[in-house]
Design an enzyme around this catalytic site. Structure first.
Site, mmCIF file in Angstrom:
data_model
loop_
_atom_site.group_PDB
_atom_site.id
_atom_site.type_symbol
_atom_site.label_atom_id
_atom_site.label_comp_id
_atom_site.label_asym_id
_atom_site.label_seq_id
_atom_site.Cartn_x
_atom_site.Cartn_y
_atom_site.Cartn_z
ATOM 1 N N GLY A 111 22.315 33.729 34.217
ATOM 2 C CA GLY A 111 22.281 35.250 34.338
ATOM 3 C C GLY A 111 23.360 35.772 35.266
ATOM 4 N N SER A 136 17.757 30.675 36.503
ATOM 5 C CA SER A 136 16.890 29.882 37.672
ATOM 6 C C SER A 136 17.322 30.796 39.047
ATOM 7 C CB SER A 136 17.299 28.289 37.818
ATOM 8 O OG SER A 136 16.457 28.139 39.039
ATOM 9 N N VAL A 142 29.464 38.933 45.168
ATOM 10 C CA VAL A 142 30.177 39.510 46.135
ATOM 11 C C VAL A 142 30.211 41.160 45.805
ATOM 12 C CG1 VAL A 142 31.493 37.492 46.834
ATOM 13 C CG2 VAL A 142 32.638 39.080 45.200
ATOM 14 N N LYS A 177 36.322 54.495 42.739
ATOM 15 C CA LYS A 177 37.533 53.886 42.938
ATOM 16 C C LYS A 177 38.841 54.527 42.061
ATOM 17 C CE LYS A 177 39.877 49.329 42.180
ATOM 18 N NZ LYS A 177 39.735 48.130 41.812
ATOM 19 N N LEU A 184 32.766 33.390 34.622
ATOM 20 C CA LEU A 184 33.409 32.119 35.311
ATOM 21 C C LEU A 184 33.458 30.834 34.356
ATOM 22 C CD1 LEU A 184 32.183 32.691 38.872
ATOM 23 C CD2 LEU A 184 34.181 33.255 37.913
ATOM 24 N N THR A 198 39.737 42.326 37.754
ATOM 25 C CA THR A 198 39.716 42.063 36.348
ATOM 26 C C THR A 198 38.613 41.308 36.101
ATOM 27 O OG1 THR A 198 41.327 40.382 36.588
ATOM 28 C CG2 THR A 198 42.319 42.486 35.695
ATOM 29 N N ILE A 219 35.128 41.664 36.074
ATOM 30 C CA ILE A 219 33.987 42.260 35.249
ATOM 31 C C ILE A 219 34.655 42.955 33.790
ATOM 32 C CG2 ILE A 219 32.595 44.290 35.033
ATOM 33 C CD1 ILE A 219 31.527 42.588 36.752
#
Length: 513
Positions: A24, A50, A58, A89, A342, A353, A355
């Protein structure tokens, strides 16, 4: 008499595909929400995660493309910011990369105003801008607004665009929760549990996963969002990992939340230190802080001390240590498995970068969405485009490290490491003529490269010959107009805090007695 046969094409029966997202977090729920929005209703989308497995989660800083993603999902901007404790931003403020008191901003949006085929910065160079590099940002509305602490989605005049562009800061865990609610409301099925094993068919593709407890979940396409573990693409399919740590050697990050700052700056801060850099991300309820470093030059204990001593206010919780290696899976799509987030690789968030790479991976997957049969040539095209994007971002990050002027051994090493050929050629071309060479549809556009090159002290010795077509008076008028425009746009905006309070204020978190 029999009727004449119809010449209309016969519509094929809908193909029901089973998509299984393993993991997730931000990547998994971004994928689930987007696929539910764009795939046929007959597609069954299942996400397995899970609660016992933590996410990196973060405070997240983004680039403007996230606005398009949210718009495609139908997320209202104000509601999204309230739900994620988000702020606006306008760019990234780089501090200390050329010495203790140095700084510049990589702002979003346009620089000045191009004339015909000639980008604006060539006119700025012709007008003597190279003698005063900081003056470049006087021609950027976003930069002027950011440094003044102002923000609003100013429409500008229809005949004279404002030049503003923006992204967001938000709490990544709250964003994942928002996307989960959105995805489940549109039919995504969530299964709670941990994966015990992965089964492959005779052709080597993934057939099904088995959860602890014995439940099996089969699929036609599997999306690996299992983070650094890369359960499917790495552990199961053994796709090689291309290690880029020689070029980007930072391998640790400490992250900790801090108290809310006031006023909230509408930009991210990237502050260099002796063995890397630290970030500061302003949210409505707290400040995201982190320290990125090379463990050969700084111990974990020293890094924690450095991070905590730099906080404004008290820390909220203890620093979390993240270990990583810069690089990527050689192929992000293998067989019937696509890696996102990841699981696909990691590049430190120096230019926000992370996201975007999830978002572009999803968009590319939809572009090459498979029919009843997987086509190897389409998978190869997906992987080629993915590699181009990752390498382009990698080189952009390397530029920040290479063009530094700090005295510490870490930074001296960064200056001495040979550059990738493409980056070296790009820098040489800019030094010679101010031209920016981009590779196809790579992420960072000309204004981004110009700001970082000039901000890091790489100045051209020449400019585009066509910029000489203006008379001296016309050149002065152009530079005056663009500088005045940027200042006027910034001046008419409210403060960032005032705009948030009026339009996007998040509920104040409850505090337990």
């Amino acid at each position: 008499m029999d009727a004449a046969p119809s010449t209309a094409p016969i519509a094929p029966a809908p193909v029901t595909q089973r998509v299984v997202i393993v993991g997730g977090g931000t990547a998994g729920w971004m994928a689930a929400a987007a696929l539910a929005r764009f795939l046929p209703a007959s597609t069954r989308i299942t996400l397995i995660e899970s609660e016992a497995i933590g996410t990196v989660g973060v405070g997240e800083a983004t680039i403007p493309g996230i606005r398009l993603f949210n718009q495609m999902l139908g997320l209202d901007e104000a509601q999204f910011l309230r739900a994620t404790q988000g702020s606006f931003k306008l760019g990234i403020r780089f501090e200390g990369w050329s010495g203790a008191d140095s700084g510049y901003i990589h702002a979003f949006g346009s620089i000045g105003r191009a004339l015909g085929l000639v980008p604006f910065h060539h006119y700025w160079l012709r007008g003597g801008g190279g003698a005063n590099p900081a003056s470049l940002w006087g021609h950027m509305a976003s930069a002027q607004a950011a440094m003044a602490g102002r923000f609003a989605p100013d429409p500008g005049r229809p005949d004279l665009p404002s030049g503003l562009a923006w992204a967001y800061h938000f709490d990544a865990s709250l964003y994942a929760a928002l996307l989960r609610r959105h995805a489940e409301a549109t039919g995504v099925v969530r299964i709670e549990g941990r994966i015990g094993s992965v089964a492959r068919d005779t052709g080597g593709r993934i057939n099904h996963v088995v959860l602890e407890g014995g439940r099996r979940e089969a699929g036609d396409l599997f999306i690996d969002c299992t983070g650094f573990r890369a359960l499917l693409i790495g552990e199961t399919l053994a796709e090689p990992f291309d290690d880029w740590s020689e070029l980007l050697p930072c391998n640790r990050a400490l992250a900790v939340a801090g108290e809310r700052t006031s006023p909230l700056p509408p930009y991210t801060r990237a502050i260099a230190h002796g063995a890397g850099w630290r970030w500061r991300i302003p949210l409505q309820h707290r400040t995201g802080n982190g320290l990125v470093y090379d463990s050969r030059h700084l111990s974990d204990g020293e890094a924690a001390d450095r991070l905590l001593s730099a906080l404004r206010g008290e820390a909220v919780g203890e620093p979390r240590l993240l270990g990583f290696t810069a690089g990527r899976r050689r192929r992000a799509w293998v067989g019937n498995c696509v890696a996102l987030g990841l699981a696909a690789g990691f590049l430190e968030p120096l230019e926000s970068t992370s996201i975007h790479l999830i978002q572009s991976g999803i968009a590319r997957l939809l572009e090459f969405w498979p029919g009843p049969m997987l086509q190897p040539v389409e998978i190869d095209a997906y992987n080629r485009l993915t590699e181009v994007e990752w390498r382009g971002i990698r080189d952009f990050l390397i530029l920040h490290y290479h063009a530094n002027a700090r005295p510490e051994p870490f930074w001296a090493e960064r200056r001495a490491v040979p550059l990738p050929d493409g980056l070296a050629a790009r820098i040489a071309l800019f030094r010679a003529s101010g031209r920016v060479l981009r590779d196809g549809e790579e992420l960072f556009a000309e204004p981004a490269w110009i700001q970082v090159l000039i901000g890091q002290g790489i100045l051209p010795s020449g400019h585009h010959a066509l910029a000489d077509a203006l008379s001296a008076d016309e050149l002065d008028d152009l530079l005056t107009l663009t500088r005045r425009h940027a200042a006027q746009v910034a001046a008419r905006l409210p403060t960032h805090d005032a705009f948030l309070a009026a339009h996007c204020a998040a509920p104040v978190p409850k505090v337990c007695p």
